[in-house]
Design an enzyme around this catalytic site. Sequence first.
Site, PDB file in Angstrom:
ATOM      1  N   ARG A 144       0.812  -1.224   0.000  1.00 12.40           N
ATOM      2  CA  ARG A 144       0.000   0.000   0.000  1.00 12.40           C
ATOM      3  C   ARG A 144       0.846   1.275   0.000  1.00 12.40           C
ATOM      4  O   ARG A 144       0.509   2.250  -0.653  1.00 12.40           O
ATOM      5  CB  ARG A 144      -0.890   0.006   1.250  1.00 12.40           C
ATOM      6  CG  ARG A 144      -2.298  -0.502   1.005  1.00 12.40           C
ATOM      7  CD  ARG A 144      -3.018  -0.660   2.323  1.00 12.40           C
ATOM      8  NE  ARG A 144      -3.042   0.594   3.079  1.00 12.40           N
ATOM      9  CZ  ARG A 144      -4.091   1.414   3.115  1.00 12.40           C
ATOM     10  NH1 ARG A 144      -5.170   1.124   2.442  1.00 12.40           N
ATOM     11  NH2 ARG A 144      -4.050   2.521   3.813  1.00 12.40           N
ATOM     12  N   ASP A 178     -20.084   7.724   2.954  1.00  9.99           N
ATOM     13  CA  ASP A 178     -20.329   6.896   4.139  1.00  9.99           C
ATOM     14  C   ASP A 178     -21.442   7.528   4.979  1.00  9.99           C
ATOM     15  O   ASP A 178     -22.314   6.838   5.506  1.00  9.99           O
ATOM     16  CB  ASP A 178     -19.038   6.781   4.968  1.00  9.99           C
ATOM     17  CG  ASP A 178     -17.831   6.496   4.093  1.00  9.99           C
ATOM     18  OD1 ASP A 178     -17.403   5.345   4.006  1.00  9.99           O
ATOM     19  OD2 ASP A 178     -17.332   7.447   3.449  1.00  9.99           O
ATOM     20  N   ARG A 196     -24.760   6.917   3.349  1.00  9.58           N
ATOM     21  CA  ARG A 196     -25.198   5.538   3.553  1.00  9.58           C
ATOM     22  C   ARG A 196     -25.693   5.327   4.991  1.00  9.58           C
ATOM     23  O   ARG A 196     -26.704   4.655   5.217  1.00  9.58           O
ATOM     24  CB  ARG A 196     -24.034   4.594   3.232  1.00  9.58           C
ATOM     25  CG  ARG A 196     -24.450   3.176   3.208  1.00  9.58           C
ATOM     26  CD  ARG A 196     -23.670   2.313   2.219  1.00  9.58           C
ATOM     27  NE  ARG A 196     -24.235   0.974   2.231  1.00  9.58           N
ATOM     28  CZ  ARG A 196     -25.252   0.589   1.504  1.00  9.58           C
ATOM     29  NH1 ARG A 196     -25.812   1.425   0.655  1.00  9.58           N
ATOM     30  NH2 ARG A 196     -25.737  -0.635   1.597  1.00  9.58           N
ATOM     31  N   HIS A 216     -11.845   7.831   5.581  1.00  9.16           N
ATOM     32  CA  HIS A 216     -12.753   7.172   4.638  1.00  9.16           C
ATOM     33  C   HIS A 216     -12.142   5.789   4.416  1.00  9.16           C
ATOM     34  O   HIS A 216     -11.246   5.623   3.601  1.00  9.16           O
ATOM     35  CB  HIS A 216     -12.826   7.967   3.333  1.00  9.16           C
ATOM     36  CG  HIS A 216     -13.498   7.201   2.214  1.00  9.16           C
ATOM     37  ND1 HIS A 216     -14.773   6.704   2.310  1.00  9.16           N
ATOM     38  CD2 HIS A 216     -13.047   6.833   0.990  1.00  9.16           C
ATOM     39  CE1 HIS A 216     -15.075   6.076   1.182  1.00  9.16           C
ATOM     40  NE2 HIS A 216     -14.048   6.137   0.370  1.00  9.16           N
TER      41      HIS A 216
END
Length: 309
Positions: free
Chosen positions: A85, A145, A148, A172
């Site tokens: 990553r 988010d 939702r 996030h």
Amino acid sequence: MKVGIVGAGMVGSAAGYALALRGGASEVVLVDRNLALATAQAEDIAHAVPFAHPCRISAGDYDALEGTDLVILAAGVAQKPGEDRLSLLSRNADVFAQVIDGVQRAAPEAMLLVASNPVDVMTDVALHASGLPPERVIGSGTILDTARFRSLLGGHLGVAPQSVHAYVLGEHGDSEVLAWAAARAGSEPVEHFAVQVGAAITGEVRARIDEGVRRAAYRIIEGKGATWYGIGAGLARIVQAVRDDQRAVLSVSMATPEVEGVRDVALSLPRVVGRAGVLATLMPELASDEATALRRSAEMLKETAEALG
Ligand code: ADP
């Protein structure tokens, strides 16, 4: 308002399409290192315009961004097989350095709206690469988010999500924090509201909603490889708040001087968004476990940003 989008892949083009459908901009310019892709996306989106709102859509190089008030940054490179990553992040930081240089040559004052993931760290990268004040370098953060969360909570309570005020804070991503203690429905704390409508928020309900919010992207990625429509609409929502100086309260990412004892970290909190960018930041009242989770989220983001250097 003239809006630029750098990165005409799935997210950038979905943002352009959402802007065209919502009427969020008078002009949209798509820029990508793959000019053929940007040109094709612009032409495709332009064909939706006669069915939507007047808007000029074009593709070009960085010069075409001259006069843009806001530029969405949706450029990025994909993970190589076996790549970790941090290495991916470092390559994407290099992309941003290049992209922001190009943007600022053409439109030095343009506000930056970061969409590329990991969005909080990329917002921090954009802030440092641009030299703009933090309130003009916004990341889409947890806007989706939060939407939702409201939708699932509204569904459980049997009310419209528009009547629910609740926010997702922090990263996030996996460490994000659903701010339950500050959640309201029709001005009532959601727990009171829930009892009054006979839909108590049990531990099981909470866990289901939490999972529904936190794992949404994973489910979509499993089915179609990536996400783009939701975030495209979220980006268009932020652009509209800026264009119309709405002063809407949205959960977006921004470099923040201090959160739960962690200094200078980009993450999402409810913020007042208008023409000048972020006008104010709000800190919801948190339960102690929520405050701890937010501190952990902030620490994790800060460590990643520091590891990137
Ligand atoms: P996403 O799903 O996040 O939109 P994509 O791979 O579909 O991801 O889109 C990313 C886009 O960013 C690609 O179209 C790619 O060509 C573009 N891109 C990558 N690097 C640069 C760069 N240095 N300058 C401009 N665009 C870039």
